[in-house]
Scaffold this active site. Structure first.
Site, short mmCIF file in Angstrom:
data_model
loop_
_atom_site.label_atom_id
_atom_site.label_comp_id
_atom_site.label_asym_id
_atom_site.label_seq_id
_atom_site.Cartn_x
_atom_site.Cartn_y
_atom_site.Cartn_z
N HIS A 182 -7.78 -2.52 13.33
CA HIS A 182 -7.52 -1.70 14.63
C HIS A 182 -8.67 -0.78 14.91
O HIS A 182 -9.16 0.13 14.11
CB HIS A 182 -6.15 -1.14 14.37
N ALA A 183 -9.22 -1.13 16.12
CA ALA A 183 -10.49 -0.37 16.61
C ALA A 183 -10.36 1.27 16.70
O ALA A 183 -11.42 1.72 16.00
CB ALA A 183 -10.97 -0.83 17.75
N ARG A 184 -9.53 1.98 16.95
CA ARG A 184 -9.31 3.04 17.18
C ARG A 184 -9.12 3.96 15.73
O ARG A 184 -9.20 5.15 15.92
CB ARG A 184 -8.16 3.42 18.13
N GLU A 185 -8.85 3.15 14.84
CA GLU A 185 -8.34 3.92 13.71
C GLU A 185 -9.85 4.20 12.76
O GLU A 185 -10.01 3.55 11.70
CB GLU A 185 -7.50 2.85 12.68
N ARG A 211 -7.41 -0.97 20.54
CA ARG A 211 -6.74 -1.09 19.33
C ARG A 211 -7.34 -2.58 18.73
O ARG A 211 -7.64 -2.91 17.87
CB ARG A 211 -5.42 -0.73 19.60
N ARG A 228 -1.54 -9.31 14.16
CA ARG A 228 -0.33 -9.67 14.30
C ARG A 228 -0.75 -11.40 14.58
O ARG A 228 -0.14 -12.24 14.97
CB ARG A 228 0.21 -9.56 15.85
N HIS A 238 -5.65 1.20 7.28
CA HIS A 238 -5.21 1.57 8.54
C HIS A 238 -5.12 3.30 8.74
O HIS A 238 -5.21 3.72 7.82
CB HIS A 238 -3.89 1.01 9.00
N SER A 239 -4.74 3.44 9.75
CA SER A 239 -4.39 4.89 10.09
C SER A 239 -3.47 5.06 11.50
O SER A 239 -3.53 4.02 12.24
CB SER A 239 -5.62 6.01 10.17
N TYR A 240 -2.66 5.97 11.54
CA TYR A 240 -2.38 7.03 10.83
C TYR A 240 -0.84 6.88 10.64
O TYR A 240 0.16 6.48 11.24
CB TYR A 240 -2.68 8.38 11.65
N TYR A 288 8.52 -0.97 10.73
CA TYR A 288 9.15 -1.83 11.46
C TYR A 288 8.79 -3.32 11.06
O TYR A 288 7.99 -3.38 10.53
CB TYR A 288 8.78 -1.57 12.97
N GLU A 301 -1.75 3.36 5.22
CA GLU A 301 -1.87 4.36 6.49
C GLU A 301 -2.12 5.47 6.11
O GLU A 301 -1.81 6.13 5.64
CB GLU A 301 -0.70 4.65 7.16
O1 0X9 Z 1 1.47 -2.03 13.07
C1 0X9 Z 1 0.53 -2.42 12.14
O2 0X9 Z 1 -0.10 -3.31 12.37
C2 0X9 Z 1 0.28 -1.19 11.34
N1 0X9 Z 1 0.29 -0.06 11.72
S1 0X9 Z 1 -0.70 0.92 12.68
O3 0X9 Z 1 -0.27 1.82 13.29
N2 0X9 Z 1 -2.06 0.84 11.94
O4 0X9 Z 1 -1.03 -0.20 13.72
C3 0X9 Z 1 1.13 -1.50 10.14
C4 0X9 Z 1 0.99 -2.82 9.22
C5 0X9 Z 1 1.81 -3.24 8.35
N3 0X9 Z 1 1.77 -4.59 7.79
C6 0X9 Z 1 2.16 -5.47 8.63
N4 0X9 Z 1 2.67 -5.41 9.73
N5 0X9 Z 1 2.10 -6.75 7.98
ZN ZN Z 2 -3.84 -0.15 12.16
#
Ligand code: 0X9
Ligand code: ZN
Length: 432
Positions: free
Chosen positions: A182-185, A240, A258, A310-312, A362, A384
């Site tokens: 994710h670019a902004r992290e 992102r 995703r 990742h963050s955050y 989630y 994270e």
């Molecule tokens: O949503 C995401 O991709 C991640 N959080 S973020 O805030 N950095 O975007 C969490 C990723 C957890 N793992 C998977 N979704 N497979």
């Molecule tokens: Zn991320």
């Protein structure tokens, strides 16, 4: 008097807002807590109505009652957004009043700033700088570091992986770390650089890293989304996704986390190109995803541990995120994450939550961690990093050392456990 007034205006020209109002509005981040269904719905629509960037949660569909929302509001939408919140009595506070200053501080080229005492690893770096750094690291360590080109991005930037290999033991195992999906992290690529520096500086000095590198090669991809990262440096700090052009919409970018083939594009992702969690045309549609997936498929017999940074929000997550079902070795993964979080608490007095992704944050299908796990890499984690939202994606450079050391502690704790669980001892295990 008139002369004085003119003089005053001239001296303060730069401070006057472009809109011509007398009060200066700046980009800010708000923390907002909706308490009713109606307020949740209003917030879900804010990002489509006004120019804003949702920091937390990752997409409007995850907004729920009594849960904090962090929203980046650029100066030109500030009045309209606060009016709307006030009209609907939605509780909100300013989390960051000076986002512009923080952005400016993070992109300043500190190497030319004589007042800055921070080292290379305590600053954020442009993509170009990171490419140069990789080259230099390889040149300075020809016996142990190799740069591998694994593919290119949709705008044709190279995807380079560093391979750290301290010996040529037969049947050598490996771990993988990727940063910057994710670019902004920004603290994420900073961690990959930090990890390499630690490995090269403390091999044969620190017992734990020595044991890890004696028993595992390390593959490190410092920037998995180079186009997005470059875009955050030049155009939009809050970007992102990657920067691929959609055939069926004017909107740009796929959420690379995703786009992997793990319950691809089911609940928790979106097939709408204009959203932040767009899953792409099909799984592995993106060259960045494909490059990583191909490399891991080729090396799946040796890679035992997959880490993605990742963050955050300070969490140590493991599969599954694409289903509420438990992973087959859930107990093992939970124990490892718990031990890592305990160490962070003990050494750095910071709290990290841990658990399976779907239950801890989630449902989010199509993620690299779940995909790597299903490929057979049974130790797979998403970290994270800092913080909890005080600065969010704009974590000041002065926080890089602590944020990276915490993650390093977690990475080392987990890697040592993987070695202990899967490899017969070849050299004495370090006292933990
Ligand atoms: O949503 C995401 O991709 C991640 N959080 S973020 O805030 N950095 O975007 C969490 C990723 C957890 N793992 C998977 N979704 N497979
Ligand atoms: Zn991320």
């Amino acid at each position: 008097m008139k002369t004085l007034l003119i003089l005053f205006v001239l001296m303060n020209l730069d401070k006057l807002p472009r809109t011509g109002h007398c009060t200066e509005t700046r980009d800010q981040v708000l923390t907002i807590t909706p308490t009713t269904r109606e307020q949740v719905d209003i917030l879900k629509n804010v990002s489509t109505q006004y120019e804003t960037a949702l920091w937390q949660p990752a997409a409007p569909q995850f907004i729920k009652e009594e849960t904090e929302v962090h929203l980046f509001v650029p100066a030109n939408s500030s009045e309209a957004v606060t009016d709307l919140l006030q009209r609907h009595a939605i509780t909100h506070e300013v989390l960051l009043a000076n986002a512009n200053e923080l952005i400016e501080m993070q992109t300043r080229n500190d190497s030319t700033d004589p007042r800055s005492g921070s080292t290379f690893y305590e600053r954020y770096h442009s993509l170009e700088d990171i490419y140069h750094w990789m080259n230099r690291i390889q040149q300075d360590n020809p016996a142990t570091v190799k740069v591998i080109l694994i593919g290119s991005s949709s705008e044709k930037r190279p995807l380079y992986v560093l391979k750290l290999s301290m010996n040529n033991r037969p049947n050598k195992k490996a771990m993988w770390i990727d940063c910057g999906i994710h670019a902004r992290e920004w603290v994420s690529p900073a961690f990959c650089l930090w990890f390499v520096r630690h490995s090269l500086s403390y091999y044969r000095q620190n017992q734990d890293i020595t044991h890890i590198l004696d028993n595992m090669d390390v593959y490190i991809l410092p920037v998995m989304n180079p186009d997005g990262y470059h875009y955050t440096w030049t155009t939009n700090r809050m970007w992102r996704k990657n920067r691929s052009v959609s055939k069926r919409s004017g909107c740009i970018g796929v959420d690379l986390n995703r786009n992997f083939d793990a319950n691809w594009c089911t609940e928790g992702a979106s097939d709408e190109p204009c959203t932040e969690i767009y899953c792409g045309e099909f799984s592995e549609s993106e060259p960045e995803t494909q490059a990583v997936a191909d490399f891991l498929r080729k090396n799946k017999d040796s890679v035992q541990l997959y880490l993605t940074i990742h963050s955050y929000s300070q969490m140590l997550l493991f599969p599954y995120s694409c289903t509420l079902e438990e992973a087959e070795n859930h107990r093992d993964l939970l124990e490892m994450a718990q031990e890592a979080a305990q160490k962070i608490r003990r050494y750095y007095s910071n709290n990290y939550r841990y658990g399976s992704g779907a239950k801890t944050i989630y449902l989010a299908p199509g993620g690299s961690d779940d995909w790597a796990y299903n490929l057979g890499i049974k130790y797979s984690f998403t970290f994270e990093l800092q913080d909890h939202g005080r600065y969010g994606f704009l974590l000041p450079p002065s926080h890089i050392p602590k944020a990276c050391n915490e993650a390093l502690t977690a990475a080392k704790t987990i890697a040592l456990k993987v070695i202990e669980k899967t490899q017969a001892p070849t050299s004495p295990a370090p006292a933990l």
